[in-house]
Design a protein around this motif. Structure first.
Motif, PDB file in Angstrom:
ATOM      1  N   SER A 281       0.823  -1.205   0.000  1.00 33.84           N
ATOM      2  CA  SER A 281       0.000   0.000   0.000  1.00 33.84           C
ATOM      3  C   SER A 281       0.859   1.258   0.000  1.00 33.84           C
ATOM      4  CB  SER A 281      -0.914   0.027   1.232  1.00 33.84           C
ATOM      5  OG  SER A 281      -1.652   1.243   1.292  1.00 33.84           O
ATOM      6  N   GLU A 282       0.514   2.180  -0.864  1.00 30.70           N
ATOM      7  CA  GLU A 282       1.087   3.519  -0.794  1.00 30.70           C
ATOM      8  C   GLU A 282       0.443   4.257   0.381  1.00 30.70           C
ATOM      9  OE1 GLU A 282       1.296   5.102  -5.143  1.00 30.70           O
ATOM     10  OE2 GLU A 282      -0.189   3.477  -5.064  1.00 30.70           O
ATOM     11  N   PRO A 283       1.068   5.309   0.884  1.00 25.30           N
ATOM     12  CA  PRO A 283       0.502   6.062   2.002  1.00 25.30           C
ATOM     13  C   PRO A 283      -0.611   7.008   1.531  1.00 25.30           C
ATOM     14  CG  PRO A 283       2.615   7.005   1.386  1.00 25.30           C
ATOM     15  CD  PRO A 283       2.433   5.787   0.530  1.00 25.30           C
ATOM     16  N   THR A 284      -1.696   6.400   1.039  1.00 25.13           N
ATOM     17  CA  THR A 284      -2.825   7.171   0.528  1.00 25.13           C
ATOM     18  C   THR A 284      -4.130   6.563   1.045  1.00 25.13           C
ATOM     19  OG1 THR A 284      -3.079   5.782  -1.454  1.00 25.13           O
ATOM     20  CG2 THR A 284      -1.562   7.664  -1.613  1.00 25.13           C
ATOM     21  N   ARG A 285      -5.180   7.351   1.035  1.00 24.63           N
ATOM     22  CA  ARG A 285      -6.487   6.854   1.476  1.00 24.63           C
ATOM     23  C   ARG A 285      -6.957   5.721   0.576  1.00 24.63           C
ATOM     24  NH1 ARG A 285     -10.512  11.797   2.170  1.00 24.63           N
ATOM     25  NH2 ARG A 285     -11.850  10.081   2.899  1.00 24.63           N
ATOM     26  N   ARG A 286      -6.662   5.818  -0.701  1.00 21.71           N
ATOM     27  CA  ARG A 286      -7.095   4.763  -1.619  1.00 21.71           C
ATOM     28  C   ARG A 286      -6.386   3.458  -1.321  1.00 21.71           C
ATOM     29  NH1 ARG A 286      -6.414   4.757  -8.179  1.00 21.71           N
ATOM     30  NH2 ARG A 286      -7.596   2.874  -8.599  1.00 21.71           N
ATOM     31  N   GLY A 287      -5.079   3.533  -1.056  1.00 18.01           N
ATOM     32  CA  GLY A 287      -4.341   2.329  -0.734  1.00 18.01           C
ATOM     33  C   GLY A 287      -4.860   1.677   0.537  1.00 18.01           C
ATOM     34  N   ILE A 288      -5.118   2.472   1.556  1.00 14.41           N
ATOM     35  CA  ILE A 288      -5.645   1.948   2.814  1.00 14.41           C
ATOM     36  C   ILE A 288      -7.064   1.422   2.631  1.00 14.41           C
ATOM     37  CG2 ILE A 288      -6.322   2.577   5.157  1.00 14.41           C
ATOM     38  CD1 ILE A 288      -3.311   2.187   4.668  1.00 14.41           C
ATOM     39  N   GLY A 289      -7.808   2.046   1.731  1.00 10.70           N
ATOM     40  CA  GLY A 289      -9.155   1.551   1.440  1.00 10.70           C
ATOM     41  C   GLY A 289      -9.126   0.140   0.883  1.00 10.70           C
ATOM     42  N   VAL A 290      -8.143  -0.145   0.031  1.00  8.10           N
ATOM     43  CA  VAL A 290      -8.000  -1.498  -0.511  1.00  8.10           C
ATOM     44  C   VAL A 290      -7.653  -2.476   0.612  1.00  8.10           C
ATOM     45  CG1 VAL A 290      -6.659  -2.973  -2.063  1.00  8.10           C
ATOM     46  CG2 VAL A 290      -7.389  -0.703  -2.810  1.00  8.10           C
ATOM     47  N   PHE A 291      -6.789  -2.054   1.542  1.00  6.43           N
ATOM     48  CA  PHE A 291      -6.450  -2.905   2.682  1.00  6.43           C
ATOM     49  C   PHE A 291      -7.693  -3.238   3.503  1.00  6.43           C
ATOM     50  CE2 PHE A 291      -5.771  -2.677   7.324  1.00  6.43           C
ATOM     51  CZ  PHE A 291      -5.217  -3.936   7.510  1.00  6.43           C
ATOM     52  N   ARG A 292      -8.486  -2.240   3.797  1.00  2.06           N
ATOM     53  CA  ARG A 292      -9.677  -2.474   4.624  1.00  2.06           C
ATOM     54  C   ARG A 292     -10.678  -3.378   3.911  1.00  2.06           C
ATOM     55  NH1 ARG A 292      -9.677   3.785   6.623  1.00  2.06           N
ATOM     56  NH2 ARG A 292      -8.241   3.484   8.385  1.00  2.06           N
ATOM     57  N   GLN A 293     -10.824  -3.182   2.608  1.00  2.00           N
ATOM     58  CA  GLN A 293     -11.718  -4.050   1.836  1.00  2.00           C
ATOM     59  C   GLN A 293     -11.198  -5.484   1.843  1.00  2.00           C
ATOM     60  OE1 GLN A 293     -11.677  -3.579  -2.480  1.00  2.00           O
ATOM     61  NE2 GLN A 293     -13.910  -3.765  -2.536  1.00  2.00           N
ATOM     62  N   TYR A 294      -9.887  -5.652   1.658  1.00  2.00           N
ATOM     63  CA  TYR A 294      -9.300  -6.982   1.642  1.00  2.00           C
ATOM     64  C   TYR A 294      -9.480  -7.661   2.999  1.00  2.00           C
ATOM     65  CZ  TYR A 294      -6.287 -10.525  -0.468  1.00  2.00           C
ATOM     66  OH  TYR A 294      -5.826 -11.688  -1.024  1.00  2.00           O
ATOM     67  N   ALA A 295      -9.212  -6.894   4.070  1.00  2.00           N
ATOM     68  CA  ALA A 295      -9.346  -7.448   5.420  1.00  2.00           C
ATOM     69  C   ALA A 295     -10.781  -7.874   5.702  1.00  2.00           C
ATOM     70  CB  ALA A 295      -8.880  -6.419   6.444  1.00  2.00           C
ATOM     71  N   GLU A 296     -11.742  -7.095   5.229  1.00  2.00           N
ATOM     72  CA  GLU A 296     -13.156  -7.417   5.444  1.00  2.00           C
ATOM     73  C   GLU A 296     -13.528  -8.711   4.729  1.00  2.00           C
ATOM     74  OE1 GLU A 296     -17.618  -5.523   4.611  1.00  2.00           O
ATOM     75  OE2 GLU A 296     -15.822  -4.324   4.206  1.00  2.00           O
ATOM     76  N   HIS A 297     -13.105  -8.847   3.467  1.00  2.00           N
ATOM     77  CA  HIS A 297     -13.433 -10.051   2.693  1.00  2.00           C
ATOM     78  C   HIS A 297     -12.733 -11.292   3.259  1.00  2.00           C
ATOM     79  CE1 HIS A 297     -15.728  -7.773  -0.044  1.00  2.00           C
ATOM     80  NE2 HIS A 297     -14.773  -7.402  -0.885  1.00  2.00           N
ATOM     81  N   ALA A 298     -11.517 -11.092   3.774  1.00  2.00           N
ATOM     82  CA  ALA A 298     -10.724 -12.233   4.238  1.00  2.00           C
ATOM     83  C   ALA A 298     -11.110 -12.694   5.638  1.00  2.00           C
ATOM     84  CB  ALA A 298      -9.241 -11.875   4.213  1.00  2.00           C
ATOM     85  N   ALA A 299     -11.849 -11.857   6.365  1.00  2.00           N
ATOM     86  CA  ALA A 299     -12.203 -12.177   7.749  1.00  2.00           C
ATOM     87  C   ALA A 299     -12.936 -13.522   7.823  1.00  2.00           C
ATOM     88  CB  ALA A 299     -13.075 -11.072   8.335  1.00  2.00           C
TER      89      ALA A 299
END
Length: 318
Positions: free
Chosen positions: A179-197
């Motif tokens: 992830s780059e230090p951007t809101r979009r990059g962190i948004g992808v992380f949060r989406q990935y974490a939600e799906h992987a939970a």
């Protein structure tokens, strides 16, 4: 150990997967890299300028026949789908470079990294099939792979949440989201974490294109202890992307430390083979019910061997 690099397009996941693969090779570790992204650039990132190797996703019949071996529950490649689990009689593969599968499919990059490709979309695929028809070959391979202690498989995955269209995202000991230090990059992380939970996915974040301490601090504030390390601007990486591939030992010390941290996080994992096989069976039953039974004209639940155990199948270390 198996590690996947994921992230949004342009985050640097392919570069990160290539650097980590070369880093492992420089340490003398056996490593196999796999390009499972629709944009097939991992070989180039590894510094391989020759012809690409034979694609797993374009040679599925041979792969299926090879892996099903003499398994009586899978009488032909026609009824084998991407989630078909191994059983008695299946051919379980390893990372021996002289083995028939790697000899057929693997190319060797300059640092000695062997790599496989799923294959790019071609003219015959357009409007007919999705890319998961190719990444399914990687899922089959990993479900039949007995990787041993000190061996590594590094997979460059498809971008964003597209990885969740199959059970491939569960086949790893560690998943690193770049992830780059951007809101979009962190948004992808949060989406990935939600799906992987709930699927037993060990997820970490590798910050990339970090320019200063403020960038690193912001990333840590957003993802907390999931942040495994940060990679700053790198003249070494820029030169590599232009084709000037230098030894990994010449990577900037702070950036090299980030890959040290990724390896430490990966080596700290311990695979539960029983849980791994349970996941294999679960995703097979899901796919069989959703589309596989209809496509194959058979009840694919019958492919599950209740007596199969990866533990029993694994070779005993010398």
């Amino acid at each position: 150990m198996r590690i996947a690099f994921v992230g949004k397009g342009g985050s640097g996941k392919t570069t990160s997967a290539a650097v980590f693969s070369r880093y492992l090779a420089a340490l003398g570790r056996p490593v196999l890299a796999i390009d499972a992204d629709i944009n097939q650039h991992l070989g180039q990132a590894l510094g391989h300028d020759g012809a690409p190797p034979r694609a797993l996703g374009s040679d599925l019949r041979w792969l299926k026949d090879h892996l099903r071996g003499a398994n009586p529950r899978i009488p032909s490649a026609d009824v084998m789908i991407k989630t078909s689990p191994p059983g008695a009689g299946s051919r379980l593969v390893d990372l021996d470079p002289e083995g028939e599968l790697l000899a057929r499919y693997a190319a060797v990059a300059p640092d000695g990294v062997r790599y496989l490709v799923t294959g790019a979309f071609d003219e015959d695929d357009i409007g007919v099939s999705c890319y998961h028809s190719k990444t399914g070959a990687v899922e089959l391979f990993l479900n039949h792979l007995l990787d041993g202690p000190g061996e590594y498989v590094v997979v460059d995955m498809t971008a964003g949440a597209d990885a969740f269209a199959s059970g491939l995202f569960t086949r790893f000991d560690l998943t690193v989201l770049v992830s780059e230090p951007t809101r979009r990059g962190i948004g992808v992380f949060r989406q990935y974490a939600e799906h992987a939970a709930g699927h037993g996915v060990a997820l970490r974040v590798l910050g990339n294109k970090v320019t200063d301490a403020a960038d690193a601090l912001w990333l840590h504030e957003q993802v907390g202890d999931a942040l495994v390390g940060v990679v700053g601007q790198s003249a070494w990486v820029r030169a590599a992307e232009r084709g000037a591939v230098a030894p990994v030992a010449e990577l900037e010390p702070a950036n090299l430390a980030a890959f040290d941290a990724v390896l430490a996080a990966l080596d700290a994992r311990e695979r539960d083979w029983v849980a791994y096989h349970r996941g294999t069976v679960d995703f097979h039953l899901r796919n069989a019910a959703a589309w596989g039974n209809k496509a194959a004209g058979a009840d694919l639940a019958a492919q599950i061997d209740p007596g199969f155990s990866y533990g029993a199948a694994r070779p005993v270390p010398a």
